[in-house]
Write a protein that holds these residues in place. Structure first.
Motif, mmCIF file in Angstrom:
data_model
loop_
_atom_site.group_PDB
_atom_site.id
_atom_site.type_symbol
_atom_site.label_atom_id
_atom_site.label_comp_id
_atom_site.label_asym_id
_atom_site.label_seq_id
_atom_site.Cartn_x
_atom_site.Cartn_y
_atom_site.Cartn_z
ATOM 1 N N UNK A 14 -19.071 -18.907 -8.144
ATOM 2 C CA UNK A 14 -18.666 -18.010 -9.244
ATOM 3 C C UNK A 14 -19.011 -16.550 -8.967
ATOM 4 N N UNK A 15 -20.015 -16.335 -8.106
ATOM 5 C CA UNK A 15 -20.422 -14.963 -7.772
ATOM 6 C C UNK A 15 -19.670 -14.433 -6.546
ATOM 7 N N UNK A 16 -18.751 -15.215 -6.014
ATOM 8 C CA UNK A 16 -17.969 -14.754 -4.866
ATOM 9 C C UNK A 16 -18.637 -15.012 -3.525
ATOM 10 N N UNK A 17 -19.684 -15.861 -3.535
ATOM 11 C CA UNK A 17 -20.391 -16.157 -2.283
ATOM 12 C C UNK A 17 -19.717 -17.345 -1.596
ATOM 13 N N UNK A 18 -19.624 -17.276 -0.280
ATOM 14 C CA UNK A 18 -19.014 -18.356 0.495
ATOM 15 C C UNK A 18 -19.765 -19.668 0.282
ATOM 16 N N UNK A 19 -19.005 -20.750 0.013
ATOM 17 C CA UNK A 19 -19.631 -22.087 -0.120
ATOM 18 C C UNK A 19 -19.497 -22.778 1.245
ATOM 19 N N UNK A 53 -17.245 -7.760 6.287
ATOM 20 C CA UNK A 53 -17.197 -8.166 7.697
ATOM 21 C C UNK A 53 -18.120 -9.348 7.993
ATOM 22 N N UNK A 54 -19.318 -9.339 7.418
ATOM 23 C CA UNK A 54 -20.278 -10.418 7.695
ATOM 24 C C UNK A 54 -19.724 -11.752 7.223
ATOM 25 N N UNK A 55 -19.116 -11.760 6.040
ATOM 26 C CA UNK A 55 -18.556 -13.014 5.521
ATOM 27 C C UNK A 55 -17.392 -13.473 6.389
ATOM 28 N N UNK A 56 -16.539 -12.540 6.800
ATOM 29 C CA UNK A 56 -15.410 -12.920 7.672
ATOM 30 C C UNK A 56 -15.933 -13.581 8.946
ATOM 31 N N UNK A 263 -14.036 -26.810 -4.147
ATOM 32 C CA UNK A 263 -13.515 -25.568 -3.565
ATOM 33 C C UNK A 263 -13.873 -24.334 -4.391
ATOM 34 N N UNK A 264 -14.660 -24.534 -5.457
ATOM 35 C CA UNK A 264 -15.152 -23.390 -6.217
ATOM 36 C C UNK A 264 -14.031 -22.569 -6.839
#
Ligand code: SI3
Length: 289
Positions: A14-19, A53-56, A263-264
């Motif tokens: 919900x906070x947009x963080x990668x699961x 970039x870090x998440x990508x 899948x959030x």
């Protein structure tokens, strides 16, 4: 046989963080259940243009860890920030071993063709990998002519196009003029006509939930069984129409969640789903999966 490549969905909380665990599961699901030939990572379906970039990089890394060399992986590295695109290209090729990259045409500013060509040539300059041009005029506003594709293809590292458009005349012209370049179709609801033109593969978001029918369409067209191809494309388009009416990425995610992979949510500013969307997605799973 043309390749079936899923444009990978990416789960966020919900906070947009990668699961991360869910990402591992959806990669495995595409390999073992959907039996696709490849994954297109970091595309529109991966909500990539809203990420840092870090998440990508983390997404590219996790996908490679799970998939290893079992299927083909294409990393979409394109960005309005050309230095980010180059950094991502170097990362996926040199550190993770991706053999193909792809890049969306630069959007928002009205870049002229020379600027766009420089962008592509600059991205491939320092990496040993093939690049697939990601052409999606409806979202970027960038339309290439046949000759402009020809200019891009003069660079030997630019080996193909992901063609997400409904202009089948241009698609055929490109197919005939550049038989050695790779042609991937991007609109799942137009898979049959694209297959008839003679694509090398199809890259699509709905293959996350509808890969078996997509494979049937490709097999039927290649076997000259037009009646079957039409029937399966019609069933597919009934499904796609309902998915689009209920919200594309939310519905695809909710369908996979219903199948047991959490899948959030979609990434803000995309809307989070409503209870009504959940109910529709549950019905679609019962009817089509
Ligand atoms: O970059 C990507 O994730 C894609 O491969 C996009 C792909 O072309 C999809 N296009 C978009 C904008 O999502 C299609 O698969 C599309 O979702 C589908 O045909 C439904 O319209």
């Amino acid at each position: 046989m043309a390749q079936l490549i899923t444009a990978l969905l990416v789960p966020f909380d919900e906070q947009g963080k990668l699961m991360e665990e869910s990402l591992r599961q959806v990669v495995e699901y595409n390999i073992t259940e959907n039996k696709v030939d490849g994954l297109y990572v970091g595309g529109s379906t991966g909500e990539n243009f809203m990420l840092d970039t870090t998440t990508k990089k983390n997404i590219f890394k996790i996908v490679k860890e799970v998939a290893e060399d079992r299927i083909e992986l294409i990393a979409q590295v394109g960005s309005l920030n050309i230095y980010e695109a180059k950094e991502l290209a170097a990362y996926v090729v040199n550190e993770l071993g991706y053999q193909k990259i792809s890049s969306v045409t630069p959007f928002y500013y009205k870049f002229d063709f020379e600027e766009i060509k420089n962008y592509y040539f600059e991205i491939v300059k320092d990496v040993e990998a093939e690049l697939i041009v990601y052409s999606i005029p409806a979202l970027t506003g960038v339309n290439f002519s046949e000759d402009q594709f020809g200019e891009l293809f003069e660079n030997p590292k630019i080996t193909g196009v992901k063609y997400t458009a409904g202009d089948f005349y241009l698609m055929e012209r490109l197919r005939s003029r550049f038989p050695d370049k790779l042609m991937y179709s991007g609109f799942d609801e137009m898979l049959l006509p694209a297959a008839a033109v003679g694509i090398d593969g199809a890259i699509g978001s709905t293959f996350n939930v509808n890969a078996k029918r997509a494979r049937q369409i490709l097999t039927a067209v290649e076997g000259n069984d037009l009646a079957t191809a039409r029937k399966v494309q019609a069933e597919t388009n009934d499904l796609i129409q309902k998915i689009l009416a209920n919200g594309l990425y939310n519905t695809l995610k909710l369908m996979l969640t219903e199948k047991g992979i959490d899948m959030g949510y979609c990434h803000l500013p995309m809307k989070h789903y409503t209870n009504e969307q959940v109910e529709v997605a549950q019905e679609l799973v019962k009817e089509y999966m």
